[in-house]
Design a protein around this motif. Structure first.
Motif, PDB file in Angstrom:
ATOM      1  N   VAL A 280       1.022  -1.165   0.254  1.00 12.16           N
ATOM      2  CA  VAL A 280      -0.310   0.026  -0.214  1.00 12.16           C
ATOM      3  C   VAL A 280       1.367   1.121  -0.158  1.00 12.16           C
ATOM      4  CG1 VAL A 280       0.050   0.378   2.563  1.00 12.16           C
ATOM      5  CG2 VAL A 280      -1.879   0.784   0.973  1.00 12.16           C
ATOM      6  N   ASN A 281       0.378   2.402  -0.580  1.00 17.20           N
ATOM      7  CA  ASN A 281       1.077   3.236  -0.884  1.00 17.20           C
ATOM      8  C   ASN A 281       0.625   4.677   0.162  1.00 17.20           C
ATOM      9  OD1 ASN A 281       2.866   5.388  -1.887  1.00 17.20           O
ATOM     10  ND2 ASN A 281       1.809   6.222  -3.224  1.00 17.20           N
ATOM     11  N   ALA A 282       1.725   4.645   0.993  1.00 21.24           N
ATOM     12  CA  ALA A 282       1.496   5.766   1.926  1.00 21.24           C
ATOM     13  C   ALA A 282       2.298   7.159   2.068  1.00 21.24           C
ATOM     14  CB  ALA A 282       0.883   5.621   3.543  1.00 21.24           C
ATOM     15  N   SER A 283       3.052   7.643   0.714  1.00 21.88           N
ATOM     16  CA  SER A 283       3.761   8.634   0.390  1.00 21.88           C
ATOM     17  C   SER A 283       2.991   9.539   0.188  1.00 21.88           C
ATOM     18  CB  SER A 283       4.659   7.815  -0.537  1.00 21.88           C
ATOM     19  OG  SER A 283       6.191   8.878  -0.882  1.00 21.88           O
ATOM     20  N   LEU A 284       3.453  10.942  -0.035  1.00 22.94           N
ATOM     21  CA  LEU A 284       2.815  11.785  -0.854  1.00 22.94           C
ATOM     22  C   LEU A 284       2.972  11.950  -2.415  1.00 22.94           C
ATOM     23  CD1 LEU A 284       4.107  14.516   2.135  1.00 22.94           C
ATOM     24  CD2 LEU A 284       2.501  13.443   1.713  1.00 22.94           C
ATOM     25  N   LEU A 316       2.092  -7.021   5.063  1.00 23.41           N
ATOM     26  CA  LEU A 316       2.089  -6.021   4.673  1.00 23.41           C
ATOM     27  C   LEU A 316       3.556  -4.908   4.298  1.00 23.41           C
ATOM     28  CD1 LEU A 316      -0.470  -3.260   3.910  1.00 23.41           C
ATOM     29  CD2 LEU A 316       0.015  -2.932   6.104  1.00 23.41           C
ATOM     30  N   LEU A 317       3.493  -4.753   3.208  1.00 20.52           N
ATOM     31  CA  LEU A 317       4.350  -3.832   2.772  1.00 20.52           C
ATOM     32  C   LEU A 317       4.108  -2.046   3.005  1.00 20.52           C
ATOM     33  CD1 LEU A 317       7.655  -2.893   2.253  1.00 20.52           C
ATOM     34  CD2 LEU A 317       7.394  -3.804  -0.293  1.00 20.52           C
ATOM     35  N   VAL A 318       4.028  -1.118   3.556  1.00 19.36           N
ATOM     36  CA  VAL A 318       3.990   0.105   3.584  1.00 19.36           C
ATOM     37  C   VAL A 318       4.920   1.506   2.609  1.00 19.36           C
ATOM     38  CG1 VAL A 318       2.871   2.286   4.540  1.00 19.36           C
ATOM     39  CG2 VAL A 318       2.940  -0.245   5.402  1.00 19.36           C
ATOM     40  N   VAL A 319       4.315   1.802   1.600  1.00 20.29           N
ATOM     41  CA  VAL A 319       5.943   3.142   1.294  1.00 20.29           C
ATOM     42  C   VAL A 319       5.743   4.249   1.929  1.00 20.29           C
ATOM     43  CG1 VAL A 319       6.328   4.231  -1.139  1.00 20.29           C
ATOM     44  CG2 VAL A 319       5.561   1.695  -0.845  1.00 20.29           C
ATOM     45  N   LEU A 320       6.286   5.385   2.381  1.00 20.19           N
ATOM     46  CA  LEU A 320       6.519   6.085   3.057  1.00 20.19           C
ATOM     47  C   LEU A 320       7.366   6.893   3.080  1.00 20.19           C
ATOM     48  CD1 LEU A 320       6.147   4.129   6.694  1.00 20.19           C
ATOM     49  CD2 LEU A 320       3.973   5.460   5.874  1.00 20.19           C
ATOM     50  N   ASP A 321       7.057   8.365   3.123  1.00 21.17           N
ATOM     51  CA  ASP A 321       7.902   9.324   2.887  1.00 21.17           C
ATOM     52  C   ASP A 321       8.647   9.650   4.799  1.00 21.17           C
ATOM     53  OD1 ASP A 321       7.735   9.759   0.990  1.00 21.17           O
ATOM     54  OD2 ASP A 321       6.150  10.681   1.098  1.00 21.17           O
ATOM     55  N   SER A 322       9.880  10.033   5.043  1.00 22.39           N
ATOM     56  CA  SER A 322      10.370  10.890   6.566  1.00 22.39           C
ATOM     57  C   SER A 322       9.497  11.369   7.123  1.00 22.39           C
ATOM     58  CB  SER A 322      11.766  11.298   6.100  1.00 22.39           C
ATOM     59  OG  SER A 322      11.137  12.695   5.441  1.00 22.39           O
ATOM     60  N   PRO A 323       9.169  11.424   8.484  1.00 22.75           N
ATOM     61  CA  PRO A 323       8.333  12.372   8.780  1.00 22.75           C
ATOM     62  C   PRO A 323       8.312  13.625   8.915  1.00 22.75           C
ATOM     63  CG  PRO A 323       9.756  10.693  10.380  1.00 22.75           C
ATOM     64  CD  PRO A 323      10.540  10.411   9.053  1.00 22.75           C
ATOM     65  N   GLU A 324      10.260  14.221   8.325  1.00 18.32           N
ATOM     66  CA  GLU A 324       9.929  15.250   8.282  1.00 18.32           C
ATOM     67  C   GLU A 324      10.059  15.644   6.678  1.00 18.32           C
ATOM     68  OE1 GLU A 324      13.841  14.132  10.536  1.00 18.32           O
ATOM     69  OE2 GLU A 324      13.055  13.086   9.025  1.00 18.32           O
ATOM     70  N   ASP A 325       9.185  14.963   5.838  1.00 18.98           N
ATOM     71  CA  ASP A 325       8.495  15.477   4.758  1.00 18.98           C
ATOM     72  C   ASP A 325       7.185  15.017   5.353  1.00 18.98           C
ATOM     73  OD1 ASP A 325      10.894  14.860   2.868  1.00 18.98           O
ATOM     74  OD2 ASP A 325      10.456  12.939   2.427  1.00 18.98           O
ATOM     75  N   SER A 337       0.140   4.022  12.247  1.00 13.60           N
ATOM     76  CA  SER A 337      -1.044   3.645  12.350  1.00 13.60           C
ATOM     77  C   SER A 337      -1.125   1.880  11.464  1.00 13.60           C
ATOM     78  CB  SER A 337      -2.297   3.820  11.780  1.00 13.60           C
ATOM     79  OG  SER A 337      -1.453   4.293  10.385  1.00 13.60           O
ATOM     80  N   PHE A 338      -0.346   1.704  10.535  1.00  9.91           N
ATOM     81  CA  PHE A 338      -0.058   0.973   9.817  1.00  9.91           C
ATOM     82  C   PHE A 338       0.518  -1.084  10.635  1.00  9.91           C
ATOM     83  CE2 PHE A 338       0.447   4.441   6.737  1.00  9.91           C
ATOM     84  CZ  PHE A 338      -0.907   2.937   5.593  1.00  9.91           C
ATOM     85  N   TYR A 339       1.334  -0.627  11.787  1.00 13.09           N
ATOM     86  CA  TYR A 339       1.748  -1.583  13.085  1.00 13.09           C
ATOM     87  C   TYR A 339       0.633  -2.487  13.596  1.00 13.09           C
ATOM     88  CZ  TYR A 339       6.460  -0.590  10.975  1.00 13.09           C
ATOM     89  OH  TYR A 339       6.953  -0.510   9.245  1.00 13.09           O
ATOM     90  N   VAL A 344       2.576  -8.841  10.083  1.00 13.17           N
ATOM     91  CA  VAL A 344       3.638  -8.040   9.966  1.00 13.17           C
ATOM     92  C   VAL A 344       3.640  -7.511   9.586  1.00 13.17           C
ATOM     93  CG1 VAL A 344       5.796  -9.626   8.411  1.00 13.17           C
ATOM     94  CG2 VAL A 344       4.549 -10.939  10.197  1.00 13.17           C
ATOM     95  N   THR A 345       4.458  -5.986   9.112  1.00  8.73           N
ATOM     96  CA  THR A 345       4.494  -5.193   8.584  1.00  8.73           C
ATOM     97  C   THR A 345       5.949  -4.322   8.565  1.00  8.73           C
ATOM     98  OG1 THR A 345       2.607  -4.940   9.504  1.00  8.73           O
ATOM     99  CG2 THR A 345       3.295  -2.915   8.729  1.00  8.73           C
ATOM    100  N   GLN A 346       6.251  -4.593   7.193  1.00  7.44           N
ATOM    101  CA  GLN A 346       7.395  -3.367   6.846  1.00  7.44           C
ATOM    102  C   GLN A 346       7.466  -2.394   6.142  1.00  7.44           C
ATOM    103  OE1 GLN A 346      10.628  -4.892   7.799  1.00  7.44           O
ATOM    104  NE2 GLN A 346      11.724  -3.464   6.292  1.00  7.44           N
TER     105      GLN A 346
END
Length: 658
Positions: A280-284, A316-325, A337-339, A344-346
């Motif tokens: 799933v994509n959670a990136s901006l 589940l594999l999640v695409v994220l950005d850094s906290p700063e982004d 929220s994904f864990y 299993v979440t990565q």
């Protein structure tokens, strides 16, 4: 080849020569200044004694001076006692002369705050210049009954790069860069401190420098070590002799890519058996997620359009950005929220995916994908509390001790209890083992790291202790630099047309596919007199068939130009010190390296030795459990593989409590 050089040393002294050139004093500080800080005490002794070398050892300060300085240092606060060289331990003398290297080899080494550094090279961090160095010292191994060379990458950076409190900065030792000598110097008013900016990225680079030319390896940890030994023998010639020691293998086993591939097939099966992977994509941004869609995955895969489609039962594999982004975009970081404790979440950062350059084969992300799938398979095993990838029969406990950062708390013991393929994780205190009548061996030196494997199958538990002292198996530098010189020539010169034409006249290789490839290459470039490595690559001429090897080896034997890393034989004999499973029964020591074959890297690689202490059959169990090729991403693991699961369970426990 069953021999490997190490960072262990034979260090001998000629006391007659030492007495003619140097004197040693032991300094005891008055109680009035005994509570002063280490740096203050050190500078006080240095101002009074003006030594060639100064160290603190066994609770005293020790001073090395030239023999011609006959007057004993005097001070109301410090008592100086002359000591005979014969009464000093080899470790004390060795450490003193290492420190003296900062004076006698001042064009390359410098000493500061009781430490000795080799200056390697500067590098840029934004607008700042940082200075990468290697710290040298000697330590004593109780396990090997020998001294060894200790090396540590150290970076000196401008104060402005360190985000620390002003009072913290004020207490740190300061240095400056001397433009005249080209070296770093201790200076209380200097603008440099020991600090690695950019989340510590310069610390490892300081001992593993990758330059544009292969020959830059001579500035790496490998080159620095041999340079240090040469300088010690050169500057103190006649007074001491320092030689690297080797160890002999009782047995040596090598592993191949097929061993790794078989293990990874089992890894893929673990993911598929639990429903496959969902992404799933959670990136901006969408770019990283879209690139993952284009890849060939070794497991069942499903890309989800929204978070609402997530199946709680599948990895589940999640695409994220850094906290700063997220902070810059005015969004909260969604990672937590994904864990879930029950799935299993990565996660992976979008920029990690997009920063990888594309390849013509389209498999640029394969290493990342394999690493992700491997980590998720291990997490799946931890969730199920069962080994699926590699079997482990019997009843064993794998134990690590965690000492508190401050001495006012008791240590914590992390335990992975394994029984015939199943396992569970526990945290216990020291009294737990006392109650069970199990006595875990203690450290014999402060720098040791101990891990324990306990066989619980019998009424009286048996313990094997794995001791890590940071002693390393190292490449043979003479061979290494010889290979690099040959490779450097191949960057400047290629294979001549005349040699290829003579090779084509040999009837023995007329039926080999390389024959037609060479003819085609010559016809395609009729005016070209020399063909470099890139030309051979385009023509798809490698180093696999007998004919290809005859071509490349023949040209090397005639000209010394090495067109392929994979040339075997004495020219890269040093590599044998870095491969496979190596066990020295005399010292109960082992190391684990890369798979055999080929010139795998541009930089010298060290393999740390580990010492085993316990029943002989339990030692062999520990060695067998290192024959696992997925813990270190397609390399054999340096410790029995269940320790990876112990670390993973420890992280899960920490996460569930926070």
């Amino acid at each position: 080849m069953s021999r490997s050089l190490t960072t262990l040393i034979n260090l001998t002294f000629d006391f007659e020569a030492l007495n003619q050139k140097y004197v040693i004093y032991k300094a005891s500080l008055d109680k009035r200044i005994g509570n002063a800080g280490y740096a203050h005490q050190l500078s006080l002794v240095e101002r009074v004694a003006k030594p060639k070398a100064l160290i603190k050892h066994s609770g005293y300060y020790w001073i090395l001076r030239d023999q011609h300085e006959k007057t004993k240092p005097e001070s109301a606060d410090i008592a100086f006692e002359r000591v005979a060289f014969e009464d000093c331990s080899p470790l004390l003398l060795g450490r003193l002369f290492v420190r003296a290297l900062g004076k006698v080899a001042s064009s390359e080494f410098f000493s500061g705050l009781g430490e000795t550094f080799l200056f390697v090279e500067p590098e840029k961090f934004f607008e700042h210049t940082v200075y990468k160095c290697i710290k040298f010292d000697l330590k004593e191994s109780v396990r090997f009954n020998a001294l060894f060379i200790s090396m540590d990458g150290t970076t000196f950076s401008p104060i402005e790069t360190a985000h620390k409190r002003a009072n913290t900065i004020e207490k740190l030792p300061k240095f400056e860069f001397d433009m005249e000598s080209g070296l770093l110097r201790r200076n209380p008013k200097g603008n440099l401190i020991v600090h690695s900016p950019g989340k510590g990225k310069f610390t490892t680079n300081a001992i593993d420098i990758s330059g544009k030319e292969l020959i830059s390896l001579q500035k790496t940890k490998t080159g620095a070590l041999y340079h240090f030994v040469d300088l010690m023998n050169h500057h103190f010639s006649g007074c001491l002799s320092m030689q690297l020691k080797s160890i002999e293998a009782t047995w040596r086993k090598h592993y191949k890519k097929c061993n790794v591939e078989n293990v990874y097939q089992r890894i893929y099966q673990v993911i598929d058996n639990h429903g496959g992977l969902q992404v799933v994509n959670a990136s901006l941004k969408e770019e990283g997620f879209e690139r993952l869609k284009q890849q060939r995955w070794p497991v069942k895969i499903k890309f989800l359009d929204s978070e609402a489609s997530i199946d709680a039962s599948k990895p589940l594999l999640v695409v994220l950005d850094s906290p700063e982004d997220y902070d810059k975009a005015g969004r909260s970081d969604p990672k937590a929220s994904f864990y879930s404790e029950h799935r299993v979440t990565q996660s992976i950062y979008n920029v990690t995916i997009t920063s990888v350059r594309n390849k013509t084969k389209g498999n640029a992300l394969s290493p990342i994908i394999d690493a992700l799938v491997k980590e998720m398979a291990i997490k799946q095993e931890c969730l199920a509390q069962q080994f699926f990838i590699q079997e482990l029969q019997g009843v064993y406990w794998f134990v690590e001790r965690e000492d508190p950062p401050y001495g006012n708390k008791d240590p914590i013991f992390h335990i992975l209890k394994c029984r015939n393929g199943c396992f569970q994780y526990e945290q216990q205190d020291a009294f737990y083992f006392d109650d069970l009548g199990i006595e875990l061996p203690e450290k014999k030196r402060y720098f040791e790291t101990l891990s324990y494997v306990i066989d619980m199958a019998q009424q009286s538990p048996r313990i094997c202790t794995i001791v890590h002292e940071e002693i390393a198996a190292i490449p043979d530098a003479a061979r290494l630099f010889e290979v690099l010189e040959h490779l450097k020539r191949s960057n400047q010169q290629g294979i001549s047309r005349a040699f290829i034409e003579r090779f084509l006249t040999y009837g023995a290789y007329g039926q080999d596919p390389v024959y037609d490839k060479l003819v085609s290459m010559l016809n395609t470039h009729p005016l070209q007199e020399e063909f470099d490595k890139q030309d051979l690559k385009i023509a798809k001429i490698g180093y696999r068939s007998t004919a290809e090897k005859a071509l490349i080896d023949g040209y090397f034997e005639q000209t010394g130009i090495m067109l392929n890393y994979s040339i075997k034989g004495e020219h890269n004999e040093y590599l044998e010190a870095l491969t496979g499973h190596f066990y020295d029964a005399d010292h109960s020591a082992y190391f684990v390296g890369i798979e055999k074959g080929g010139f795998k890297f541009h930089r010298g690689q060290f393999n740390h030795l580990r010492h085993l202490e316990g029943p002989e059959d339990l030692k062999q169990v520990c060695l067998t459990l290192t024959q696992s090729y997925f813990i270190r991403n397609k390399l054999a693991t340096v410790k029995p593989f269940p320790f990876k699961y112990l670390a993973e369970c420890k992280d899960r426990f920490k996460y569930s409590n926070t």
